[in-house]
Design a protein around this motif. Structure first.
Motif, PDB file in Angstrom:
ATOM      1  N   HIS A 157       4.028   5.836   6.277  1.00 25.05           N
ATOM      2  CA  HIS A 157       4.251   5.320   4.934  1.00 25.05           C
ATOM      3  C   HIS A 157       4.050   3.812   4.937  1.00 25.05           C
ATOM      4  O   HIS A 157       4.135   3.166   5.988  1.00 25.05           O
ATOM      5  CB  HIS A 157       5.670   5.640   4.447  1.00 25.05           C
ATOM      6  N   ASP A 187       8.182   8.272  -0.263  1.00 29.07           N
ATOM      7  CA  ASP A 187       6.990   8.099  -1.096  1.00 29.07           C
ATOM      8  C   ASP A 187       7.303   7.355  -2.394  1.00 29.07           C
ATOM      9  O   ASP A 187       6.448   6.633  -2.923  1.00 29.07           O
ATOM     10  CB  ASP A 187       6.379   9.463  -1.432  1.00 29.07           C
ATOM     11  N   GLN A 192       6.708   3.617  -1.969  1.00 33.09           N
ATOM     12  CA  GLN A 192       5.455   3.145  -1.370  1.00 33.09           C
ATOM     13  C   GLN A 192       4.748   2.104  -2.226  1.00 33.09           C
ATOM     14  O   GLN A 192       4.881   2.074  -3.452  1.00 33.09           O
ATOM     15  CB  GLN A 192       4.519   4.325  -1.121  1.00 33.09           C
ATOM     16  N   LYS A 236      -0.273  11.014  -2.833  1.00 36.79           N
ATOM     17  CA  LYS A 236       0.271  10.019  -1.916  1.00 36.79           C
ATOM     18  C   LYS A 236      -0.613   8.780  -1.896  1.00 36.79           C
ATOM     19  O   LYS A 236      -1.843   8.890  -1.904  1.00 36.79           O
ATOM     20  CB  LYS A 236       0.368  10.613  -0.514  1.00 36.79           C
TER      21      LYS A 236
END
Length: 504
Positions: free
Chosen positions: A227, A265, A268, A474
């Motif tokens: 990540h 996530d 991020q 993502k």
């Protein structure tokens, strides 16, 4: 590895709007009872530096805070002797669901092992340091509960060993990741040969041999990190992770892994529009073409040919290799090749054996003295390794057997996993994959060998959209898959306006 080692390649400037405040995390030593008598003696050895590592309990989370900021949190035996029993005890706790590892000071998770301290002690004592370090790495690599590591700042050598086998590795804009051991007459240890050999193509071979670094974005795209989170958001992310005790206890399960993955996530960072993966494109083509060989001589010859044809990246790589220890590079190459075929347990045992051998090598003392003590930047006076058979010399065999003291350490590792399934303590592939798609995944989809891929050739757009959907949008998926397709596929002529692609 020491905090003082840096790669020859200058870090690329990060064109980002991220802020970079240095925050000091709240910490309080946890004085929990340690009941396992096997670790009591080790814990008592650390009384001379009580605050070099701190432990916290925050709801579901158990937190390890490396606390030697002036030394960039470089690992010493005191820290290892404290962490091993505490982390082992937390693995057995019903209330502990998640382990977080971070570093104090805002400049490093951990810059490596404090190897300069090993120069003036007997080889047997320095070997003891490494066996303790690698045992801790193995405990983390086979931990029965999720681990999140904050790679905020320098994460190199022994520091990389603390994080690269864990399922959640958080890079930031300050991350500098590397295994630079070939620069000091050592080799990529801490199980790195297992991790690096499983990166895309020959990138891991390149990183092992050259010791070059990855900045935060590159670490994420290469797979060293799972990540990418702005440093300023780590405190909020940690708070979110501690709240996951409200989730039903799925510790160790794929469902709990997904819960943590989704939570991270949410924090991020966006990939800058002008970002370009340094080790992609033409640079990656050079890496794959030149580092696919089994000997350093062949690799050097391939780089020389490429440099002669005008490849600037090959030229700079030759300059880098010239500074590295020839023996170290040969061992690094052999370790990565073997690491791809063996399990994590055998990898750690090999590291214990190889490190013990290096402690008697003049190159280790030459390199550590030259780089870390004298602070020189040129080429050290390395020994000639042309005729050294590293496989015979640095790996156990009929004439180069495992000494009794080291066999005892191997037996301890075996005992750590005796009550757990073999695929949890001696796996050949990491149990969880939480990062970006791998090149192998993209290849299998293009060739119709993956789940949900059909018998017909796809377009680039179809491949990209499949992975964007599969990875729940993502951050970075679109960019990484597109880079892979640009480099590894070609248009099939004469089909549907020449939009279909095939793998090359």
């Amino acid at each position: 590895m020491s905090a003082a080692i840096y790669s020859a390649r200058r870090l690329l400037p990060l064109r980002s709007s991220w802020s970079r405040p240095v925050t000091t995390a709240w910490s309080m030593p946890l004085r929990a009872k340690i009941s396992n008598p096997l670790f009591l003696a080790k814990a008592e050895m650390a009384t001379s530096a009580p605050d070099d590592v701190l432990f916290e309990v925050n709801r579901a989370a158990r937190i390890v805070n490396l606390n030697r900021p002036r030394k960039l949190n470089a690992l010493n035996e005191s820290m290892i002797s404290k962490m091993t029993p505490r982390i082992t005890e937390w693995a057995k706790s019903d209330t502990a669901k998640l382990l977080i590892i971070r570093g104090e000071g805002g400049k490093a998770l951990c810059a490596g092992g404090d190897v300069a301290a090993l120069l003036n002690i007997p080889a047997t004592e320095s070997t003891t340091f490494f066996t303790k370090e690698y045992a801790l790495d193995y405990i983390l690599a086979t931990y029965p509960k999720p681990i999140v590591t904050f790679m905020d700042g320098i994460t190199m050598g022994g520091g990389a060993g603390l994080c690269m086998h864990t399922p959640f590795r958080i890079a930031t804009e300050k991350t500098a990741f590397a295994m630079p051991e070939t620069l000091i007459g050592f080799y990529p240890d801490v199980g790195a040969s297992f991790f690096l050999s499983r990166l895309d193509g020959e990138l891991g071979t390149y990183l092992a041999v050259t010791g070059e670094r990855l900045n935060g974005f590159d670490a994420y795209f290469a797979g060293a990190a799972t990540h990418l989170v702005p440093s300023a958001k780590l405190k909020d992310l940690e708070a979110r992770l501690t709240e996951l005790d409200t989730v039903e206890d799925f510790t160790g399960s794929s469902k709990y892994n997904a819960v943590i993955n989704n939570a991270i996530d949410d924090f991020q960072a966006d990939v800058p529009a002008d970002y370009k993966f340094f080790y992609g494109g033409d640079n990656r083509k050079t890496i794959d073409a030149c580092f696919k060989f089994e000997t350093m001589e062949e690799i050097t010859e391939a780089l020389t040919r490429a440099a002669g044809a005008g490849d600037e990246f090959a030229k700079s790589t030759l300059d880098t290799i010239n500074l590295r220890c020839p023996l170290s590079m040969k061992v690094a190459l052999a370790a990565v090749r073997k690491g791809k075929t063996i399990d994590i347990l055998e990898t750690i045992k090999d590291d214990m054996f190889i490190a013990a051998k290096f402690m008697t090598e003049p190159d280790f003392h030459t390199g550590v003295s030259y780089r870390l003590v004298e602070k020189e930047t040129g080429r050290a006076n390395w020994q000639d390794a042309t005729n050294i058979d590293v496989v015979r010399k640095f790996w156990p065999n009929g004439t180069n057997g495992v000494p009794e003291s080291l066999q005892a350490e191997f037996d301890k590792l075996d005992q750590l996993g005796q009550d757990r399934p073999a695929d949890q303590v001696a796996y050949k592939e990491y149990p969880f994959h939480n990062g970006l798609p791998t090149e192998k995944e993209v290849e299998q989809f293009v060739l119709g060998e993956a789940r949900n891929s059909g018998p017909f050739l796809p377009t680039k757009e179809e491949v990209v959209e499949y992975f964007v959907t599969e990875y729940r949008d993502k951050i970075g998926v679109r960019e990484k898959v597109a880079e892979i397709l640009d480099r590894k596929t070609q248009i099939v002529k004469g089909h549907e306006d020449e939009q279909l692609i095939n793998w090359v």
